[in-house]
Design a protein around this motif. Structure first.
Motif, mmCIF file in Angstrom:
data_model
loop_
_atom_site.group_PDB
_atom_site.id
_atom_site.type_symbol
_atom_site.label_atom_id
_atom_site.label_comp_id
_atom_site.label_asym_id
_atom_site.label_seq_id
_atom_site.Cartn_x
_atom_site.Cartn_y
_atom_site.Cartn_z
ATOM 1 N N TRP A 39 11.776 4.165 -11.851
ATOM 2 C CA TRP A 39 10.761 4.666 -11.150
ATOM 3 C C TRP A 39 11.203 5.395 -9.741
ATOM 4 O O TRP A 39 11.091 6.426 -9.621
ATOM 5 C CB TRP A 39 9.656 3.962 -11.164
ATOM 6 N N ARG A 81 3.798 3.909 -9.540
ATOM 7 C CA ARG A 81 3.409 4.751 -10.897
ATOM 8 C C ARG A 81 1.696 4.943 -10.718
ATOM 9 O O ARG A 81 1.457 6.287 -11.258
ATOM 10 C CB ARG A 81 3.589 3.762 -11.707
ATOM 11 N N ARG A 82 0.955 4.300 -10.122
ATOM 12 C CA ARG A 82 -0.410 4.584 -9.802
ATOM 13 C C ARG A 82 -0.408 5.901 -9.255
ATOM 14 O O ARG A 82 -1.540 6.720 -9.364
ATOM 15 C CB ARG A 82 -1.182 3.423 -9.354
ATOM 16 N N TYR A 83 0.052 6.021 -8.093
ATOM 17 C CA TYR A 83 -0.173 7.017 -7.340
ATOM 18 C C TYR A 83 1.116 8.181 -7.306
ATOM 19 O O TYR A 83 1.167 9.082 -6.569
ATOM 20 C CB TYR A 83 -0.161 6.606 -5.919
ATOM 21 N N TYR A 102 0.924 -1.155 0.082
ATOM 22 C CA TYR A 102 -0.005 -0.018 -0.058
ATOM 23 C C TYR A 102 0.897 1.341 -0.095
ATOM 24 O O TYR A 102 2.403 1.181 0.104
ATOM 25 C CB TYR A 102 -0.958 -0.111 1.222
ATOM 26 N N ARG A 135 5.176 -5.131 -7.452
ATOM 27 C CA ARG A 135 3.752 -4.565 -6.808
ATOM 28 C C ARG A 135 4.118 -3.109 -6.421
ATOM 29 O O ARG A 135 3.224 -2.356 -6.296
ATOM 30 C CB ARG A 135 3.550 -5.589 -5.540
ATOM 31 N N LEU A 184 4.090 -0.976 -9.167
ATOM 32 C CA LEU A 184 2.586 -0.795 -9.773
ATOM 33 C C LEU A 184 2.036 0.591 -9.083
ATOM 34 O O LEU A 184 1.294 1.348 -9.418
ATOM 35 C CB LEU A 184 1.985 -2.001 -9.795
ATOM 36 N N LEU A 185 2.135 0.347 -7.776
ATOM 37 C CA LEU A 185 1.598 1.399 -6.759
ATOM 38 C C LEU A 185 2.189 2.544 -6.710
ATOM 39 O O LEU A 185 1.786 3.956 -6.933
ATOM 40 C CB LEU A 185 1.609 0.594 -5.318
#
Length: 264
Positions: free
Chosen positions: A135, A102-104, A49, A96, A99-100
């Motif tokens: 990233w 880049r999303r946020y 998270y 994982r 992914l989080l």
């Protein structure tokens, strides 16, 4: 299942608590939350998270710790590591996290909820992948330093990671205070300070935090902690991050079991 050698694996601190050997508990924790498959070390996690601390950081919530601090906020997976979580490879973990991220739009990462250094090969492989990531620009290693002090060569293996920053959290200024808060035998406090000294000597980027909440640490003990830190390096003492106990649900339960009452 907890093996016979770890039959008395400590859970959460109680009024009748018997202090344990931190080296033995570290090894038992490793057996429960680390696993090798084809030369790759997997580690147990319960969640991934984005947390608000550090102005936003992607977090892998791992399972297992070698201390039993009664002020800890971590999930019950800390106390019952055999019951919670799933095993992930370093590649799966970083995928994982990224992914989080880049999303946020978050470029910092950490492993939290437990002690990351318990499965050190897993940690190293995660750090290598973070280093290669286009990233992430920062990885914060939150640690109590005990495993690093028991294995000084580990710190030198961390030196190659340019994105690494270490936050080492001290649990006491005296052996008695450390034992009271963590449940481990008081001499383990010396390992925490040894880790600080080795980190400084290795010129790693880091700072020191400490649980100095006056409700659970006396002014006299806090003074001892700061003075001991000052002897290592005055700047570390001046920049000490001082923590307070927050009323998380798990924290309140652990305080109750330990027989410690706090005013909120």
């Amino acid at each position: 299942m907890v093996g016979e050698a770890c039959a008395n694996y400590p859970r959460y601190k109680t009024r009748e608590w018997v202090p344990y050997d931190v080296t033995e508990v570290t090894e038992c924790t490793r057996r429960l939350v680390c696993r090798k498959e084809g030369g790759v070390e997997l580690r147990k996690y319960t969640d991934f998270y984005v947390a608000g601390v550090y102005r936003g950081i992607v977090t892998g919530c791992l399972v297992g710790c070698n201390l039993r601090c009664f002020f800890c906020w971590s999930p019950l997976s800390r106390d019952f590591p055999e019951r919670y979580g799933d095993f992930y490879t370093p590649v799966q973990v970083v995928k994982r996290l990224e992914l989080l991220g880049r999303r946020y739009g978050v470029r910092k990462a950490r492993l939290s909820c437990g002690e990351p250094t318990v499965c050190f090969d897993h940690l190293l492989q995660v750090l290598e992948l973070i280093e290669e990531s286009k990233w992430f620009n920062l990885f914060i290693l939150e640690t109590n330093g005990i495993v690093l002090a028991l294995n000084p060569e580990y710190i030198h293996r961390l030196k190659k990671f340019s994105k690494l920053y270490v936050r080492i959290s001290l649990k006491g200024g005296s052996r008695e205070g450390f034992e009271f808060r963590t449940g481990a035998k008081g001499e383990a406090l010396d390992l925490q300070f040894k880790a600080v000294e080795i980190l400084k000597a290795a010129n790693l980027r880091f700072h020191v935090a400490a649980m100095t909440d006056p409700r659970i640490m006396s002014l006299e003990e806090r003074k001892k902690l700061v003075e001991r830190l000052w002897r290592t390096n005055s700047r570390l003492a001046l920049l000490l991050e001082e923590e307070v106990v927050d009323p998380y649900t798990t924290t309140i339960e652990r305080l109750k079991h330990a027989g410690v009452e706090l005013k909120w």
